[in-house]
Design an enzyme around this catalytic site. Structure first.
Site, mmCIF file in Angstrom:
data_model
loop_
_atom_site.group_PDB
_atom_site.id
_atom_site.type_symbol
_atom_site.label_atom_id
_atom_site.label_comp_id
_atom_site.label_asym_id
_atom_site.label_seq_id
_atom_site.Cartn_x
_atom_site.Cartn_y
_atom_site.Cartn_z
ATOM 1 N N SER A 144 14.744 43.687 31.741
ATOM 2 C CA SER A 144 14.767 43.469 30.291
ATOM 3 C C SER A 144 13.829 42.344 29.899
ATOM 4 O O SER A 144 13.409 41.552 30.753
ATOM 5 C CB SER A 144 16.203 43.095 29.883
ATOM 6 O OG SER A 144 16.248 42.463 28.619
ATOM 7 N N TYR A 157 24.176 38.721 29.123
ATOM 8 C CA TYR A 157 23.164 39.752 29.379
ATOM 9 C C TYR A 157 21.921 39.126 29.996
ATOM 10 O O TYR A 157 21.381 39.634 30.986
ATOM 11 C CB TYR A 157 22.828 40.428 28.056
ATOM 12 C CG TYR A 157 21.895 41.599 28.128
ATOM 13 C CD1 TYR A 157 20.539 41.455 27.831
ATOM 14 C CD2 TYR A 157 22.356 42.864 28.454
ATOM 15 C CE1 TYR A 157 19.677 42.535 27.867
ATOM 16 C CE2 TYR A 157 21.500 43.960 28.482
ATOM 17 C CZ TYR A 157 20.163 43.782 28.181
ATOM 18 O OH TYR A 157 19.302 44.853 28.213
#
Ligand code: NAP
Ligand code: GCO
Length: 264
Positions: A144, A157
């Site tokens: 990510s 996250y």
């Protein structure tokens, strides 16, 4: 001739029922691979099986929670019996919880770490022995922007995706000698159900502030689509990338290279 073919390869894409996982599985199938995928929801599974069928892809689907080592090991063994030893693993399944860190419970934090970081460990651990037996393997971890950057409300996250970057490098280091390549794809901001809340129109019909922000932060001046990830995934799953190992391939339209457009 560079070999991008995945003919006769067995690929497992976790979380392959929709979104990025479905697109990557579709691309791997179109390059010749046989596809297995999993998710938690029977509704998602049945819809995905129908969607794959519509594309002419005879996928094997499993209800399997990637955080359960028992369920994962059973799924990997069943794939071996029905399709063969897994050649390609895409650790795609993931969740996000957007909560300010001081308001996030430890349980909520652990849920994100379990799916986004511990599960890629669990699934990789389950498939690597077979790859060693076969003498080759490809592991692709879906990282990510948050493998490199932080932002408000995504502490769990970002911690998970930062850890996934280093897990990718460690698998590459530990198993490269068995002709196993482990790399990451770091998508930018992609239009999927996971980011839908960031793109919702406001009550007055205007764009979500985050939507406008991301477009200004992206040289390509657009959100990514799942199709943008298909070519990079086929590349990293194919023999064309046999000397690429421990690399995170950012598919972000240039976000990480760009300071962002000056507000008018
Ligand atoms: P998504 O639309 O929310 O899809 C997630 C998929 O994972 C679904 O198939 C979901 O199915 C499955 N899943 C979730 N938890 C699971 C579990 N515990 N066990 C098994 N399957 C599970 O997400 P996405 O946007 O496609 O993102 C896919 C991956 O890319 C994630 O790792 C995400 O962090 C990463 N990523 C996304 C973006 C983006 O902008 N969209 C950018 C960078 C990275 P069920 O709900 O049925 O289980
Ligand atoms: C967020 C988004 C991002 C994307 C992706 C960016 O809330 O910031 O969900 O985290 O999902 O990971 O690469």
């Amino acid at each position: 001739m560079v070999n991008f073919s995945l003919k006769d390869k067995v690929a497992l894409v976790t979380g392959g029922s929709y979104g990025i996982g479905f697109a990557i599985a579709k691309a791997l199938a179109q390059a010749g691979a046989r596809i297995a995928f999993n998710c938690r929801s029977e509704e998602h599974l049945n819809q995905a099986l129908s969607d794959y069928q519509e594309l002419g892809i005879d996928a094997l689907g499993y209800i399997c929670d990637v955080t359960s080592e028992e369920q994962v090991q059973h799924m990997v063994e069943d794939i071996k019996q029905r399709m063969g030893i897994i050649d390609i693993l895409v650790n795609n399944a993931g969740i996000i919880k957007r909560i300010p860190m001081t308001e996030m419970t430890v349980d909520e934090y652990k849920q994100v770490i379990d799916v986004d970081l511990t599960a890629p460990f669990i699934v990789s651990k389950a498939v690597i022995p077979g790859m060693i037996t076969k003498g080759h393997g490809k592991i692709i971890n879906i990282c990510s922007m948050m493998s490199e950057l932080g932002r408000e409300t995504v502490s769990a996250y970002a911690a998970a995706k930062g850890g996934l970057k280093m897990l990718t490098r460690n698998i590459a280091s530990e198993y490269g000698e068995y002709n196993i390549q482990c790399n990451g794809i770091g998508p930018g901001y992609i239009a999927t159900p996971q980011t839908a809340p960031l793109r919702e129109r406001q009550a007055d019909g205007s764009r979500h502030p985050f939507d406008s922000f991301i477009v200004a932060k992206t040289p390509a001046a657009r959100w990514g689509t799942t199709e943008d990830l298909e070519g990079p995934a086929v590349f990293l799953a194919s023999d064309a990338s046999n000397f690429v190992n421990g690399h995170i391939l950012y598919v972000d339209g240039g976000i990480l290279a760009y300071i962002g457009k000056q507000p008018k």
